[in-house]
Design an enzyme around this catalytic site. Structure first.
Site, mmCIF file in Angstrom:
data_model
loop_
_atom_site.group_PDB
_atom_site.id
_atom_site.type_symbol
_atom_site.label_atom_id
_atom_site.label_comp_id
_atom_site.label_asym_id
_atom_site.label_seq_id
_atom_site.Cartn_x
_atom_site.Cartn_y
_atom_site.Cartn_z
ATOM 1 N N LYS A 120 0.829 -1.207 0.000
ATOM 2 C CA LYS A 120 0.000 0.000 0.000
ATOM 3 C C LYS A 120 0.861 1.253 0.000
ATOM 4 O O LYS A 120 0.570 2.232 -0.716
ATOM 5 C CB LYS A 120 -0.946 -0.017 1.210
ATOM 6 C CG LYS A 120 -2.026 -1.079 1.129
ATOM 7 C CD LYS A 120 -2.752 -1.259 2.453
ATOM 8 C CE LYS A 120 -3.743 -2.405 2.389
ATOM 9 N NZ LYS A 120 -4.355 -2.717 3.706
ATOM 10 N N GLN A 163 -4.086 -1.319 9.923
ATOM 11 C CA GLN A 163 -3.995 -2.660 9.372
ATOM 12 C C GLN A 163 -4.521 -3.691 10.361
ATOM 13 O O GLN A 163 -4.120 -3.716 11.530
ATOM 14 C CB GLN A 163 -2.528 -2.985 9.014
ATOM 15 C CG GLN A 163 -2.326 -4.318 8.329
ATOM 16 C CD GLN A 163 -2.985 -4.383 6.963
ATOM 17 O OE1 GLN A 163 -2.939 -3.444 6.189
ATOM 18 N NE2 GLN A 163 -3.609 -5.509 6.673
ATOM 19 N N ASP A 185 -10.751 2.413 4.447
ATOM 20 C CA ASP A 185 -11.127 0.991 4.406
ATOM 21 C C ASP A 185 -12.640 0.817 4.395
ATOM 22 O O ASP A 185 -13.148 -0.281 4.178
ATOM 23 C CB ASP A 185 -10.535 0.239 5.606
ATOM 24 C CG ASP A 185 -9.183 -0.402 5.279
ATOM 25 O OD1 ASP A 185 -8.891 -0.573 4.075
ATOM 26 O OD2 ASP A 185 -8.439 -0.723 6.214
#
Length: 280
Positions: free
Chosen positions: A45, A89, A112
């Protein structure tokens, strides 16, 4: 085979153009602990964000960081005007309540798409920031001109980040959606009727070739690591029956990262508009 790598490259080019237009876009990632897979995902990412011209910041915290410290870090990034998109994460270490951390993320920066505000907006048919994997799958279906209106769509998997939002996006496109999971009785009898089948359980070859209908479109979200390599939830032999199918690796994975970047640019654009209208 649906070429996720090629399409992801196209999306990243679009994002780079958006970043150039906006002038500056900031992405922050938070990694707690030393999970090897999480390190790989964060590095991918970060590299993709930098390649698109974003200012990418990676905060790595020790595995014994307290829940309060993680939430405090999130609060600092929420308040940082240089950060347009923020992701923590997952999974987090066992002593940290993932729900509490997710709810601490500012919805406008939740790239997200897992904050309750964003999840609820999607459920109500007013999507804002949507999880990257289902968003990427929709982009693939559109790119390959897979008809969705009136189609029988089967989603196998009920996670909050893939299965549930995937079903909502398909419903919004007027597909007839059936939700299944690993405990569905006679799963094959349902999947064989699918025009579009999305497998997102995380169980190696849960979907056998015989469970796939002739001429269907199969999207394999599974990423199962074995001694022989990386494999999906769908037996590769299903490609002989399907009209379209995503490979593992090289299918959904690259698109997920590309769409997270797309979300970051979208979040930046909305935040700029809010500032322009005196909203902060």
């Amino acid at each position: 085979m649906i070429d996720g790598k090629a399409l992801a490259a196209k999306v990243r080019e679009e994002v780079a153009a958006e970043v150039a237009e906006l002038g500056r876009v900031g992405l922050a990632t938070v990694l707690v602990g030393d999970d090897p897979a999480s390190h790989v995902y964060i590095n991918l990412k970060q590299k993709a964000a930098q390649a698109a011209g974003m200012e990418a910041r990676d905060l790595e915290l020790p595995a014994d960081t307290s829940e309060e410290e993680v939430i405090a870090t999130v609060a600092e990034l929420n308040a940082d005007d240089a950060v347009d998109g923020l992701l923590v994460q997952l999974p987090l270490p066992a002593h940290i309540d993932e729900t509490a951390v997710i709810e601490a993320i500012a919805p406008a920066k939740d790239i997200d798409g897992i904050h309750p505000f964003n999840a609820g907006s999607l459920f109500l048919g007013r999507p804002r920031l949507v999880p990257g994997t289902p968003l990427g799958i929709m982009r693939m279906l559109d790119e390959y001109e897979i008809p969705l209106e009136g189609a029988n769509a089967v989603v196998v998997g009920r996670s909050a980040i893939v299965g549930k939002p995937m079903a909502q996006l398909l419903l919004a496109r007027n597909a007839t959606v059936t939700m299944c999971h690993s405990r569905t009785r006679d799963l094959g009898s349902v999947t064989r009727r699918a025009d579009v089948l999305v497998a997102a359980v995380g169980r190696l070859h849960l979907i056998t070739a015989e469970m796939v209908g002739e001429g269907s479109t199969v999207i394999d979200v599974g990423m199962n690591r074995t001694d022989d390599g990386l494999f999906g939830d769908v037996d590769p032999r299903a490609a002989e029956r399907a009209a379209y199918m995503t490979p593992v690796p090289g299918g959904v994975g690259p698109m997920t990262i590309a769409m997270v970047l797309k979300n970051t640019a979208a979040a930046a654009r909305v935040r700029r508009a809010g500032v322009a209208h005196g909203e902060g």
